[in-house]
Design a protein around this motif. Sequence first.
Motif, PDB file in Angstrom:
ATOM      1  N   ASP A 220     -32.983  14.204   9.987  1.00 31.73           N
ATOM      2  CA  ASP A 220     -31.576  14.380  10.354  1.00 31.73           C
ATOM      3  C   ASP A 220     -30.672  13.820   9.261  1.00 31.73           C
ATOM      4  OD1 ASP A 220     -31.229  11.534  10.695  1.00 31.73           O
ATOM      5  OD2 ASP A 220     -32.221  11.718  12.636  1.00 31.73           O
ATOM      6  N   ARG A 221     -29.365  13.976   9.458  1.00 30.18           N
ATOM      7  CA  ARG A 221     -28.393  13.532   8.459  1.00 30.18           C
ATOM      8  C   ARG A 221     -27.813  12.164   8.754  1.00 30.18           C
ATOM      9  NH1 ARG A 221     -24.792  19.047   7.334  1.00 30.18           N
ATOM     10  NH2 ARG A 221     -26.560  20.403   6.758  1.00 30.18           N
ATOM     11  N   SER A 222     -28.282  11.522   9.777  1.00 32.43           N
ATOM     12  CA  SER A 222     -27.743  10.219  10.137  1.00 32.43           C
ATOM     13  C   SER A 222     -28.081   9.169   9.080  1.00 32.43           C
ATOM     14  CB  SER A 222     -28.307   9.775  11.490  1.00 32.43           C
ATOM     15  OG  SER A 222     -27.902   8.454  11.797  1.00 32.43           O
ATOM     16  N   LEU A 223     -27.100   8.346   8.772  1.00 33.49           N
ATOM     17  CA  LEU A 223     -27.304   7.275   7.803  1.00 33.49           C
ATOM     18  C   LEU A 223     -27.211   5.896   8.456  1.00 33.49           C
ATOM     19  CD1 LEU A 223     -25.196   8.675   4.808  1.00 33.49           C
ATOM     20  CD2 LEU A 223     -27.656   8.922   5.229  1.00 33.49           C
ATOM     21  N   LEU A 224     -27.379   5.865   9.784  1.00 38.38           N
ATOM     22  CA  LEU A 224     -27.310   4.611  10.523  1.00 38.38           C
ATOM     23  C   LEU A 224     -28.694   3.991  10.676  1.00 38.38           C
ATOM     24  CD1 LEU A 224     -24.854   5.710  13.372  1.00 38.38           C
ATOM     25  CD2 LEU A 224     -24.283   4.466  11.269  1.00 38.38           C
ATOM     26  N   HIS A 225     -28.743   2.662  10.613  1.00 41.19           N
ATOM     27  CA  HIS A 225     -29.973   1.900  10.889  1.00 41.19           C
ATOM     28  C   HIS A 225     -31.144   2.379  10.027  1.00 41.19           C
ATOM     29  CE1 HIS A 225     -27.561   0.572  14.249  1.00 41.19           C
ATOM     30  NE2 HIS A 225     -27.550   1.785  14.777  1.00 41.19           N
ATOM     31  N   LEU A 226     -30.913   2.560   8.755  1.00 41.70           N
ATOM     32  CA  LEU A 226     -31.963   3.096   7.887  1.00 41.70           C
ATOM     33  C   LEU A 226     -33.087   2.100   7.636  1.00 41.70           C
ATOM     34  CD1 LEU A 226     -29.858   5.036   5.208  1.00 41.70           C
ATOM     35  CD2 LEU A 226     -30.939   5.905   7.298  1.00 41.70           C
ATOM     36  N   THR A 227     -32.833   0.818   7.803  1.00 40.64           N
ATOM     37  CA  THR A 227     -33.867  -0.182   7.502  1.00 40.64           C
ATOM     38  C   THR A 227     -34.493  -0.780   8.763  1.00 40.64           C
ATOM     39  OG1 THR A 227     -32.237  -1.986   7.411  1.00 40.64           O
ATOM     40  CG2 THR A 227     -32.685  -0.790   5.356  1.00 40.64           C
ATOM     41  N   GLN A 228     -34.172  -0.224   9.924  1.00 41.91           N
ATOM     42  CA  GLN A 228     -34.623  -0.867  11.158  1.00 41.91           C
ATOM     43  C   GLN A 228     -36.146  -0.845  11.315  1.00 41.91           C
ATOM     44  OE1 GLN A 228     -33.389   1.169  14.713  1.00 41.91           O
ATOM     45  NE2 GLN A 228     -33.661   3.215  13.832  1.00 41.91           N
ATOM     46  N   PHE A 229     -36.815   0.159  10.741  1.00 40.71           N
ATOM     47  CA  PHE A 229     -38.270   0.246  10.860  1.00 40.71           C
ATOM     48  C   PHE A 229     -38.997  -0.542   9.766  1.00 40.71           C
ATOM     49  CE2 PHE A 229     -36.677   4.275  12.666  1.00 40.71           C
ATOM     50  CZ  PHE A 229     -37.209   4.176  13.943  1.00 40.71           C
ATOM     51  N   HIS A 230     -38.233  -1.103   8.826  1.00 44.64           N
ATOM     52  CA  HIS A 230     -38.858  -1.725   7.662  1.00 44.64           C
ATOM     53  C   HIS A 230     -38.246  -3.098   7.400  1.00 44.64           C
ATOM     54  CE1 HIS A 230     -40.449   2.287   6.950  1.00 44.64           C
ATOM     55  NE2 HIS A 230     -39.219   2.744   7.010  1.00 44.64           N
ATOM     56  N   PRO A 231     -38.672  -4.114   8.103  1.00 47.40           N
ATOM     57  CA  PRO A 231     -38.142  -5.463   7.867  1.00 47.40           C
ATOM     58  C   PRO A 231     -38.394  -5.893   6.420  1.00 47.40           C
ATOM     59  CG  PRO A 231     -39.446  -5.370   9.891  1.00 47.40           C
ATOM     60  CD  PRO A 231     -39.660  -4.068   9.198  1.00 47.40           C
ATOM     61  N   GLY A 232     -37.374  -6.416   5.800  1.00 49.35           N
ATOM     62  CA  GLY A 232     -37.517  -6.896   4.433  1.00 49.35           C
ATOM     63  C   GLY A 232     -37.366  -5.826   3.372  1.00 49.35           C
TER      64      GLY A 232
END
Length: 438
Positions: A220-232
């Motif tokens: 999708d085109r959403s740019l929100l919470h892009l790092t939520q699955f990848h801590p650090g």
Amino acid sequence: MHQWFADRIFRKSLKNASWLLGGRIFTGAASLVYLGLTTRSLGVTGFGVYVLIQTYIQVIIDLTTFQSSQAVIRYGAICLQQNDKVAFQQLIKFTTLLDLLGALVGFAIAIGLTPTIATYMGWDQGIITQVQWSSLLILFSPVPTPRGLLQLCNRFDLLALQLTIYATVRLIGTIGASMWYPSLAGYLVVWWLAEGLSGLFLIVFGWREAGRQGLLSGIDRSLLHLTQFHPGLLKFCIVSNFHSSLPIVMRQSSPLVIGLIAAPSAVGLFQVSWELSTPLKEIAQLLTQAFYPEFAYLSSEAKWLQLKSLVLKSTAIALGIGILLLGISIGCGQIVLQQVFGAAFVPGYGVFVLLVAAELFAMGSSGLEAALFALGRPEFSLQVNAIVILGVYLPLLLVLTHFFGIIGAGIAALIPTMLILVLESLLTWNQLHRRLSL
């Protein structure tokens, strides 16, 4: 050696490295031709100015470009191992934004800083205009994410093809320029086209390959919470960017310092020697590109014994190749300088041997750095590079270049690479032994 080649992962890594090495052999042969034509057309002084312009733009590209390919491989391997496509797509959207941000910031810096740099380098308005037009190349530099996608998708044949495209365009362009427009502007245009087209190739084929393997389906085109699955992830990218920038400071600062302290002719002598030593550096980079994805996969599966074995093998191969090429360089260096570049460049033989020796130690440490990244501890390599390059290399470069000219610059390049190899060896083995003891 028979046991080494019985290892499936080792064989796969060597196969990938052979693709890249094949492309590098062609580019190495082509680079001798276009360097020979360029140096003979521009002379030692003109070539020195050409090098300073290239170095200025390349330093900005390297400092403002996030090495997001390392994050794509490190975190992407975990996503693929867990079959988590959504997390993978969030990852590559984030790294792509970093790539684009770096390109835009770099372009703005290059345009705005050129007049100031020109006052120190003695560039006239004509050269300033050429530098600013050449800075458009920076907009073709957001390639780390597509490069990482090709590595992750095991398409090292396409990475080898990209090297060949760069060398072919530059070779044909240089021949044309030497025949019809043998000037500084002509050779800058050739360099710009070669870099731009090879960057465009990576962007197009990296994303095409990811789509072909189904990694982009449903994105999708959403740019929100892009790092939520990848801590650090953000910390990893910042650390890797600083880590990659420090060796660049070491490699690219030498021509700039020589240009400030000595004449442009000294820059020309140093750069020819540097270009002849780059096969070792690039072979090390190719081996790292080939082995790093396997390091990442083994780390994601906690196969520490296999990872340790693969790191040892890759380091031994890199050092073996480096020793062989050092011997060839000592025996044939003067002949190559005389026959390819002309008698005016033979005085660069001494610094050439020193730079090749420095790259030998850099080859040994390349696999160790990749292992630390795969283990999720890039800050260790960053700390080593920061201490050695900022605390040892830069002071040595300024002092030794002032007193001994380009030979001093060569000595300044050799000592830090030896220290980095020793320190990173200790840190890598310590990390591996700690995981093996758990």
